[in-house]
Design a protein around this motif. Structure first.
Motif, PDB file in Angstrom:
ATOM      1  N   GLN A  78      15.448 -13.512  47.451  1.00  0.00           N
ATOM      2  CA  GLN A  78      14.516 -12.580  47.215  1.00  0.00           C
ATOM      3  C   GLN A  78      14.920 -11.733  45.761  1.00  0.00           C
ATOM      4  OE1 GLN A  78      11.733 -12.406  49.179  1.00  0.00           O
ATOM      5  NE2 GLN A  78      12.534 -14.227  50.281  1.00  0.00           N
ATOM      6  N   SER A  79      14.044 -11.119  45.201  1.00  0.00           N
ATOM      7  CA  SER A  79      14.113 -10.430  44.131  1.00  0.00           C
ATOM      8  C   SER A  79      15.425  -9.466  44.238  1.00  0.00           C
ATOM      9  CB  SER A  79      13.007  -9.836  43.414  1.00  0.00           C
ATOM     10  OG  SER A  79      12.262  -9.084  44.176  1.00  0.00           O
ATOM     11  N   GLU A  80      15.527  -8.902  45.291  1.00  0.00           N
ATOM     12  CA  GLU A  80      16.457  -7.958  45.472  1.00  0.00           C
ATOM     13  C   GLU A  80      17.959  -8.397  45.675  1.00  0.00           C
ATOM     14  OE1 GLU A  80      14.070  -8.332  49.776  1.00  0.00           O
ATOM     15  OE2 GLU A  80      13.641  -8.556  47.487  1.00  0.00           O
ATOM     16  N   ASP A  81      17.983  -9.847  45.755  1.00  0.00           N
ATOM     17  CA  ASP A  81      19.313 -10.438  45.713  1.00  0.00           C
ATOM     18  C   ASP A  81      20.042 -10.439  44.272  1.00  0.00           C
ATOM     19  OD1 ASP A  81      19.173 -11.172  48.473  1.00  0.00           O
ATOM     20  OD2 ASP A  81      17.760 -12.644  48.116  1.00  0.00           O
ATOM     21  N   LEU A  82      19.122 -10.272  43.327  1.00  0.00           N
ATOM     22  CA  LEU A  82      19.539 -10.306  41.912  1.00  0.00           C
ATOM     23  C   LEU A  82      20.462  -9.231  41.571  1.00  0.00           C
ATOM     24  CD1 LEU A  82      16.353 -11.703  40.145  1.00  0.00           C
ATOM     25  CD2 LEU A  82      18.274 -13.085  40.835  1.00  0.00           C
ATOM     26  N   ASP A  83      21.613  -9.407  41.007  1.00  0.00           N
ATOM     27  CA  ASP A  83      22.543  -8.564  40.441  1.00  0.00           C
ATOM     28  C   ASP A  83      22.390  -8.287  38.831  1.00  0.00           C
ATOM     29  OD1 ASP A  83      23.724  -7.821  43.019  1.00  0.00           O
ATOM     30  OD2 ASP A  83      24.551 -10.055  42.904  1.00  0.00           O
ATOM     31  N   MET A  84      21.945  -9.216  38.316  1.00  0.00           N
ATOM     32  CA  MET A  84      21.836  -9.316  36.874  1.00  0.00           C
ATOM     33  C   MET A  84      20.610 -10.243  36.383  1.00  0.00           C
ATOM     34  SD  MET A  84      24.904 -10.598  34.463  1.00  0.00           S
ATOM     35  CE  MET A  84      24.968 -10.050  32.498  1.00  0.00           C
ATOM     36  N   ILE A  85      19.766  -9.632  35.388  1.00  0.00           N
ATOM     37  CA  ILE A  85      19.073 -10.300  34.603  1.00  0.00           C
ATOM     38  C   ILE A  85      19.020 -10.567  33.236  1.00  0.00           C
ATOM     39  CG2 ILE A  85      16.209 -10.468  34.170  1.00  0.00           C
ATOM     40  CD1 ILE A  85      15.911  -8.858  36.776  1.00  0.00           C
ATOM     41  N   VAL A  86      19.002 -11.660  32.562  1.00  0.00           N
ATOM     42  CA  VAL A  86      19.139 -11.845  31.224  1.00  0.00           C
ATOM     43  C   VAL A  86      17.997 -12.569  30.531  1.00  0.00           C
ATOM     44  CG1 VAL A  86      20.691 -12.621  29.295  1.00  0.00           C
ATOM     45  CG2 VAL A  86      21.762 -11.929  31.408  1.00  0.00           C
ATOM     46  N   PHE A  87      17.414 -12.177  29.645  1.00  0.00           N
ATOM     47  CA  PHE A  87      16.036 -12.607  29.128  1.00  0.00           C
ATOM     48  C   PHE A  87      16.370 -13.099  27.553  1.00  0.00           C
ATOM     49  CE2 PHE A  87      11.932 -13.351  27.509  1.00  0.00           C
ATOM     50  CZ  PHE A  87      11.042 -13.506  28.513  1.00  0.00           C
ATOM     51  N   HIS A 104      12.215  -7.330  35.520  1.00  0.00           N
ATOM     52  CA  HIS A 104      12.736  -6.506  36.654  1.00  0.00           C
ATOM     53  C   HIS A 104      11.877  -5.823  37.333  1.00  0.00           C
ATOM     54  CE1 HIS A 104      14.716  -2.986  38.638  1.00  0.00           C
ATOM     55  NE2 HIS A 104      15.617  -3.459  38.812  1.00  0.00           N
ATOM     56  N   ASN A 105      11.045  -5.035  36.527  1.00  0.00           N
ATOM     57  CA  ASN A 105       9.913  -4.321  37.174  1.00  0.00           C
ATOM     58  C   ASN A 105       8.652  -5.281  37.950  1.00  0.00           C
ATOM     59  OD1 ASN A 105       6.812  -3.417  36.428  1.00  0.00           O
ATOM     60  ND2 ASN A 105       8.197  -1.746  37.421  1.00  0.00           N
ATOM     61  N   LYS A 106       8.416  -6.191  37.393  1.00  0.00           N
ATOM     62  CA  LYS A 106       7.443  -7.270  37.706  1.00  0.00           C
ATOM     63  C   LYS A 106       7.926  -7.950  39.202  1.00  0.00           C
ATOM     64  CE  LYS A 106       5.215  -7.799  33.295  1.00  0.00           C
ATOM     65  NZ  LYS A 106       3.855  -7.158  33.953  1.00  0.00           N
ATOM     66  N   LEU A 107       9.184  -8.283  39.236  1.00  0.00           N
ATOM     67  CA  LEU A 107       9.781  -9.037  40.203  1.00  0.00           C
ATOM     68  C   LEU A 107      10.210  -7.782  41.341  1.00  0.00           C
ATOM     69  CD1 LEU A 107      12.260 -11.314  38.321  1.00  0.00           C
ATOM     70  CD2 LEU A 107      10.064 -12.050  39.774  1.00  0.00           C
ATOM     71  N   GLN A 108      10.197  -6.658  41.180  1.00  0.00           N
ATOM     72  CA  GLN A 108      10.457  -5.529  42.065  1.00  0.00           C
ATOM     73  C   GLN A 108      11.875  -5.637  42.403  1.00  0.00           C
ATOM     74  OE1 GLN A 108       8.401  -2.650  42.724  1.00  0.00           O
ATOM     75  NE2 GLN A 108       7.874  -3.186  40.956  1.00  0.00           N
ATOM     76  N   CYS A 109      12.813  -5.737  41.348  1.00  0.00           N
ATOM     77  CA  CYS A 109      14.345  -5.724  41.879  1.00  0.00           C
ATOM     78  C   CYS A 109      14.956  -4.392  42.428  1.00  0.00           C
ATOM     79  CB  CYS A 109      15.041  -6.474  40.778  1.00  0.00           C
ATOM     80  SG  CYS A 109      14.427  -8.144  40.305  1.00  0.00           S
ATOM     81  N   LYS A 110      16.313  -4.441  42.640  1.00  0.00           N
ATOM     82  CA  LYS A 110      16.781  -3.352  42.989  1.00  0.00           C
ATOM     83  C   LYS A 110      17.425  -2.729  41.675  1.00  0.00           C
ATOM     84  CE  LYS A 110      20.954  -5.971  43.562  1.00  0.00           C
ATOM     85  NZ  LYS A 110      21.891  -6.832  44.649  1.00  0.00           N
ATOM     86  N   HIS A 111      17.707  -1.194  42.348  1.00  0.00           N
ATOM     87  CA  HIS A 111      18.236  -0.381  41.014  1.00  0.00           C
ATOM     88  C   HIS A 111      19.691  -0.851  40.488  1.00  0.00           C
ATOM     89  CE1 HIS A 111      14.872   2.354  41.482  1.00  0.00           C
ATOM     90  NE2 HIS A 111      15.278   2.542  42.823  1.00  0.00           N
ATOM     91  N   ARG A 112      20.250  -1.461  41.142  1.00  0.00           N
ATOM     92  CA  ARG A 112      21.822  -1.769  40.607  1.00  0.00           C
ATOM     93  C   ARG A 112      21.768  -3.295  39.945  1.00  0.00           C
ATOM     94  NH1 ARG A 112      24.799   2.396  40.164  1.00  0.00           N
ATOM     95  NH2 ARG A 112      25.073   3.452  42.235  1.00  0.00           N
ATOM     96  N   THR A 113      20.674  -3.740  39.541  1.00  0.00           N
ATOM     97  CA  THR A 113      20.397  -4.942  38.747  1.00  0.00           C
ATOM     98  C   THR A 113      20.868  -4.569  37.482  1.00  0.00           C
ATOM     99  OG1 THR A 113      18.929  -5.709  40.460  1.00  0.00           O
ATOM    100  CG2 THR A 113      19.068  -6.910  38.216  1.00  0.00           C
ATOM    101  N   ILE A 114      21.688  -5.455  36.788  1.00  0.00           N
ATOM    102  CA  ILE A 114      22.023  -5.202  35.231  1.00  0.00           C
ATOM    103  C   ILE A 114      20.657  -5.894  34.646  1.00  0.00           C
ATOM    104  CG2 ILE A 114      23.378  -5.803  33.419  1.00  0.00           C
ATOM    105  CD1 ILE A 114      25.579  -5.689  35.649  1.00  0.00           C
ATOM    106  N   THR A 115      20.103  -5.424  33.499  1.00  0.00           N
ATOM    107  CA  THR A 115      19.294  -6.055  32.694  1.00  0.00           C
ATOM    108  C   THR A 115      19.569  -6.080  31.204  1.00  0.00           C
ATOM    109  OG1 THR A 115      17.980  -4.120  32.636  1.00  0.00           O
ATOM    110  CG2 THR A 115      17.487  -5.721  34.393  1.00  0.00           C
ATOM    111  N   LEU A 116      19.404  -6.900  30.562  1.00  0.00           N
ATOM    112  CA  LEU A 116      19.411  -7.001  29.205  1.00  0.00           C
ATOM    113  C   LEU A 116      19.019  -8.284  28.687  1.00  0.00           C
ATOM    114  CD1 LEU A 116      21.853  -9.451  28.114  1.00  0.00           C
ATOM    115  CD2 LEU A 116      23.136  -7.971  29.650  1.00  0.00           C
TER     116      LEU A 116
END
Length: 334
Positions: A78-87, A104-116
């Motif tokens: 599930q998207s909430e399983d993701l701890d990090m997203i790199v594009f 992150h927004n479109k997948l509706q991930c959790k707040h603790r997900t690193i994004t960059l």
């Protein structure tokens, strides 16, 4: 939360491409009207078809989202399983906010997900997977990372330039990295950088600071490609593959697949010859997809998984090259 397991494995990979297919005949006719015969060029590059965005609602972000949704579904996560997203992209839809944040927004991930976002040009997704793997090794709170590579290149090509216009296709790939106690995963990597030709490929050609000037035309914004010897990266590739084999106690017999940049079939053939190997281990998809830039090694990888050439436990080399040059070589045990 600290997660157990020291190995960073590829759990799943997936890809997405537009539905519109453009074959070689279109480009042969297009450039013939300019007095250019590009038949031999297309043969050397290994082109037959390529997927090109035709829907005005599609772009690098939408393709990346579809690849990400597919890999999450295939991985059973599930998207909430993701701890990090790199594009990773050299043609991001936006420079801010980051495309990773939009994902992150479109997948509706959790707040603790690193994004960059990251950009190493065509080497971008290999570099992003390598960097994320090393980051996960040092940060035990990361269990799952999503790495997405996507480029919408066709829209940025100068239609008078056969090297880019007839070569590129549009597509995205996505990979789920997971922390695991099982054997295998990320093994080793090397980078080779030679910046002597750093201005051979430039986009936007006029520089971002100039795109709003009244005297700047659309063609001055698009990719500027100064012709050069495209095989310049081959010797470095061969040397780095051999070095990684040596320092990890492996031989080419231990490697099941080579998932390399799909920019040029000729380069793949030269690397194959330089390593003294048969073509079976080199996965080529550039005849179907065209050159999809950052995603191309991972589309090749997933095709290898789909057709059984790559199985769990197999050693796989990833290699790509970014403009200028920046060349990452990465060894994984899948």
């Amino acid at each position: 939360m600290k997660h157990t397991g020291e190995n960073i494995r590829i759990r799943n990979a997936a890809y997405y491409h537009p539905q519109h297919i453009v074959g070689n005949d279109y480009y042969l006719d297009h450039f013939a009207q300019m007095g250019k015969d590009i038949k031999r060029f297309l043969e050397v590059m290994g082109r037959k078809n390529r997927y090109i965005i035709k829907d005005e609602n599609e772009n690098s972000l939408t393709m990346g989202l579809k690849a990400a949704q597919k890999v999450l579904e295939d991985a059973g996560l599930q998207s909430e399983d993701l701890d990090m997203i790199v594009f990773a992209s050299q043609t991001p839809e936006y420079t801010y906010p980051t495309n990773a944040l939009l994902l992150h927004n479109k997948l509706q991930c959790k707040h603790r997900t690193i994004t960059l976002d990251s950009n190493a040009n065509c080497a971008g997704m290999v570099a992003a997977v390598e960097q994320a793997s090393r980051y996960m090794q040092s940060n035990p709170s990361i269990r799952y990372a999503l790495i997405t590579g996507s480029d919408y290149s066709s829209v940025n090509c100068n239609t008078d330039d056969e090297i880019t216009y007839s070569n590129f296709g549009d597509a995205a790939a996505a990979v789920i990295l997971e922390r695991s106690s099982e054997a295998g995963g990320f093994t080793d990597s090397l980078y080779y950088t030679d910046s002597e030709g750093c201005e051979n490929i430039m986009f936007p050609a006029c520089g971002l600071s100039n795109i709003y000037r009244e005297d700047i035309t659309a063609e001055q914004i698009r990719i500027r490609w100064t012709p050069f010897d495209g095989t310049v990266c081959v010797d470095a590739a061969i040397a780095d593959i051999k070095e990684l084999l040596s320092r990890n106690g492996l031989t080419t017999d231990d490697i099941s697949a080579f998932c390399l940049s799909q920019f040029s079939l000729k380069n793949i053939e030269l690397i194959q010859e330089g390593l003294g190997l048969s073509e079976e281990k080199f996965i080529y998809v550039g005849d179907e997809f065209g050159y999809t830039a950052t995603s191309s090694p991972f589309i090749a990888f997933q095709r290898g998984v789909e057709d059984g050439r790559i199985k769990r436990g197999d050693y796989v080399f990833f290699w790509s090259v970014g403009a200028g040059w920046q060349i990452p070589t990465m060894l994984f045990q899948y």
